[in-house]
Design a protein around this motif. Structure first.
Motif, PDB file in Angstrom:
ATOM      1  N   TYR A  30      20.241 -19.850  56.976  1.00 19.24           N
ATOM      2  CA  TYR A  30      19.439 -19.041  57.889  1.00 19.24           C
ATOM      3  C   TYR A  30      20.358 -18.546  59.000  1.00 19.24           C
ATOM      4  O   TYR A  30      20.864 -19.329  59.804  1.00 19.24           O
ATOM      5  N   GLN A  33      25.852 -15.834  58.413  1.00 18.52           N
ATOM      6  CA  GLN A  33      26.759 -14.893  57.757  1.00 18.52           C
ATOM      7  C   GLN A  33      28.225 -15.271  57.931  1.00 18.52           C
ATOM      8  O   GLN A  33      29.042 -15.062  57.030  1.00 18.52           O
ATOM      9  N   ASN A  62      18.348 -18.008  50.868  1.00 23.90           N
ATOM     10  CA  ASN A  62      18.321 -17.288  52.136  1.00 23.90           C
ATOM     11  C   ASN A  62      16.918 -17.378  52.720  1.00 23.90           C
ATOM     12  O   ASN A  62      15.990 -16.723  52.266  1.00 23.90           O
ATOM     13  N   SER A  65      16.838 -14.847  56.700  1.00 26.51           N
ATOM     14  CA  SER A  65      17.843 -14.552  57.726  1.00 26.51           C
ATOM     15  C   SER A  65      17.672 -13.147  58.272  1.00 26.51           C
ATOM     16  O   SER A  65      17.330 -12.204  57.552  1.00 26.51           O
ATOM     17  N   THR A  69      23.478 -12.343  56.480  1.00 28.70           N
ATOM     18  CA  THR A  69      23.719 -13.450  55.555  1.00 28.70           C
ATOM     19  C   THR A  69      23.571 -13.014  54.095  1.00 28.70           C
ATOM     20  O   THR A  69      24.418 -13.315  53.246  1.00 28.70           O
ATOM     21  N   GLU A  70      22.491 -12.308  53.785  1.00 26.89           N
ATOM     22  CA  GLU A  70      22.262 -11.889  52.405  1.00 26.89           C
ATOM     23  C   GLU A  70      23.402 -11.033  51.884  1.00 26.89           C
ATOM     24  O   GLU A  70      23.904 -11.237  50.773  1.00 26.89           O
ATOM     25  N   ASN A  87      16.282 -15.019  47.787  1.00 34.13           N
ATOM     26  CA  ASN A  87      15.850 -14.549  49.098  1.00 34.13           C
ATOM     27  C   ASN A  87      14.366 -14.844  49.287  1.00 34.13           C
ATOM     28  O   ASN A  87      13.533 -14.430  48.471  1.00 34.13           O
TER      29      ASN A  87
END
Length: 331
Positions: A30, A33, A62, A65, A69-70, A87
Motif C-alpha cells: 500500500y 512504489q 496492491n 495504493s 505502486t501498481e 489489484n
C-alpha cells in the motif's frame, strides 16, 4: 510449460522451470512504489538458492495504493513473468489483502512477507528446509526487536500476553504473518468465512505440524508504515473478539458477583436501619457507588456492542475484498 528467466537486476535472475514445486511469496503493498525495486533485488538471490528443486513466484497484492505502486510492479513484470499482481478496488486493510493473496496463490507452499524487508529474507531457505522435512507451518519468530521503538515493543508484548490469556487457542509470541504455510493449510484457511479476522490467530487455530525459525527484525528500509497505533488497536480488538467469548463470560461472573454484593449490602442497610435508625446520609458514598456501577455497566455494554457489531458484519456476508484487476501468468 516453457522456462522463464527473470532479470531483476544486472546480477540477479530467477528461473522458473517445468514440473517444479512452487513457492509463492505473498506481498501486500500500500503506497510502496519506492520499496518494490529493493525488495525484488533482495528476494531474487534468495529464491535462486532454491532452484531447480523449487521455483519461486512473487504475488503482489496492491491494496488500493494511491501512488505509483501498481505501475512500479508492472514495470518489473514486463521482463519477469514470475511476478504476479492482484489489484484491489480500494484499500481494504492488510488482513483482507493477505486473504486475497491466499486466494490467488498457486504455490505448494506460501510465505506472506512485508515489502519493507523487516522480515529477514535470508531465513526463507531454512523455512523451506523445515517444510520439506514435514512441517506444514513454519513460524518465523523475532528474537530481537531492538529496531522497533520502545512503545512498539511494549505494546506488542502486552498484546500477546492479553491475547493468550483470553483466547481459546493462543498464538506464539513475536510471530507475525511472516511464516511458511503448506498448501493444505492454505486450502483450509480459504474455507474460513470470517469477514473480521486476525490472520495470525487463524494460522494458530488450524493446527497442523508446526516448526519454528528465528531471526533478528531489521529496520524498515523504505517508506513509512501505515500501521499506526489506532489501527493496531483495532486489529488487536478484532483478534480478541473474534477468537474467544471469554470477555462475555468474565462479565457474567463479575455481574453475578456484584449482584450478590449488592444484595448483601442492601440487607445490611435494611437491618441496620431497623435496629439502629438512620445516620446522617452519606452523599459521597452514594455518588461513589452510582459512578462505579454506572461505569461498569457502560463498559459491559461496550463489550456487548463489540460482539454485536461483528455479528452485523458477518451476517451481511459482504466479501472481504474486491479484486479490480489481475496481471501475470493467469490474468
Amino acid at each position: 510449460m516453457s522456462i522463464v528467466k527473470l532479470n531483476l537486476s544486472s546480477d540477479a535472475s530467477l528461473v522458473v522451470g517445468p514440473k517444479q514445486t512452487v513457492l509463492t511469496l505473498i506481498v501486500p503493498v500500500y503506497n510502496e512504489q519506492n520499496a518494490i525495486g529493493p525488495f525484488l533485488d533482495a528476494m531474487t538471490p534468495i529464491l535462486n538458492q532454491l532452484v531447480p528443486a523449487i521455483a519461486g513466484e512473487i504475488l503482489f497484492v496492491n491494496d488500493g495504493s494511491r501512488d505509483g505502486t501498481e505501475f512500479a510492479i508492472r514495470s518489473f513484470m514486463e521482463a519477469n513473468p514470475a511476478i504476479r499482481l492482484v489489484n484491489l478496488s480500494r484499500n481494504f486493510g492488510k488482513e483482507a489483502a493477505l486473504c486475497a493473496g491466499l486466494e490467488h496463490a498457486r504455490g505448494d507452499a506460501v510465505i506472506p512477507v512485508d515489502v519493507d524487508l523487516q522480515d529477514e529474507p535470508n531465513i526463507i531457505p531454512e523455512m523451506v528446509e523445515k517444510w520439506q522435512q514435514g512441517a506444514q507451518i513454519v513460524n518465523a519468530r523475532r528474537n530481537d526487536r531492538s529496531s522497533d521503538s520502545w512503545a512498539k515493543r511494549t505494546t506488542a508484548r502486552a498484546f500477546y500476553r492479553a491475547f493468550n490469556a483470553l483466547a481459546d487457542y493462543p498464538i506464539p509470541s513475536d510471530v507475525g504473518d511472516f511464516r511458511l504455510l503448506d498448501r493444505q493449510v492454505v486450502d483450509v484457511l480459504r474455507t474460513m468465512g470470517e469477514r473480521v479476522r486476525l490472520n495470525k490467530a487463524l494460522f494458530s487455530w488450524v493446527g497442523f505440524k508446526t516448526d519454528e525459525v528465528t531471526f533478528v527484525r531489521q529496520a524498515r528500509t523504505q517508506g513509512r508504515t501505515t500501521m499506526n497505533y489506532w489501527r493496531l488497536w483495532g486489529m488487536a480488538l478484532d483478534g480478541i473478539i473474534g477468537s474467544t467469548t471469554k470477555p462475555l463470560r468474565i462479565w457474567t461472573y463479575l455481574g453475578t458477583g456484584l449482584g450478590l454484593l449488592s444484595l448483601l449490602y442492601a440487607m445490611y442497610i435494611f437491618f441496620s436501619t431497623l435496629l439502629f435508625g438512620i445516620d446522617v446520609p452519606g452523599y459521597a458514598s452514594l455518588i461513589l457507588l452510582i459512578l462505579t456501577f454506572g461505569g461498569l455497566n457502560l463498559f459491559a455494554i461496550g463489550i456487548l456492542g463489540e460482539y454485536i457489531g461483528r455479528i452485523l458484519t458477518e451476517v451481511r456476508e459482504r466479501p472481504m475484498f474486491v479484486v479490480r484487476s489481475t496481471y501475470g501468468a493467469e490474468d
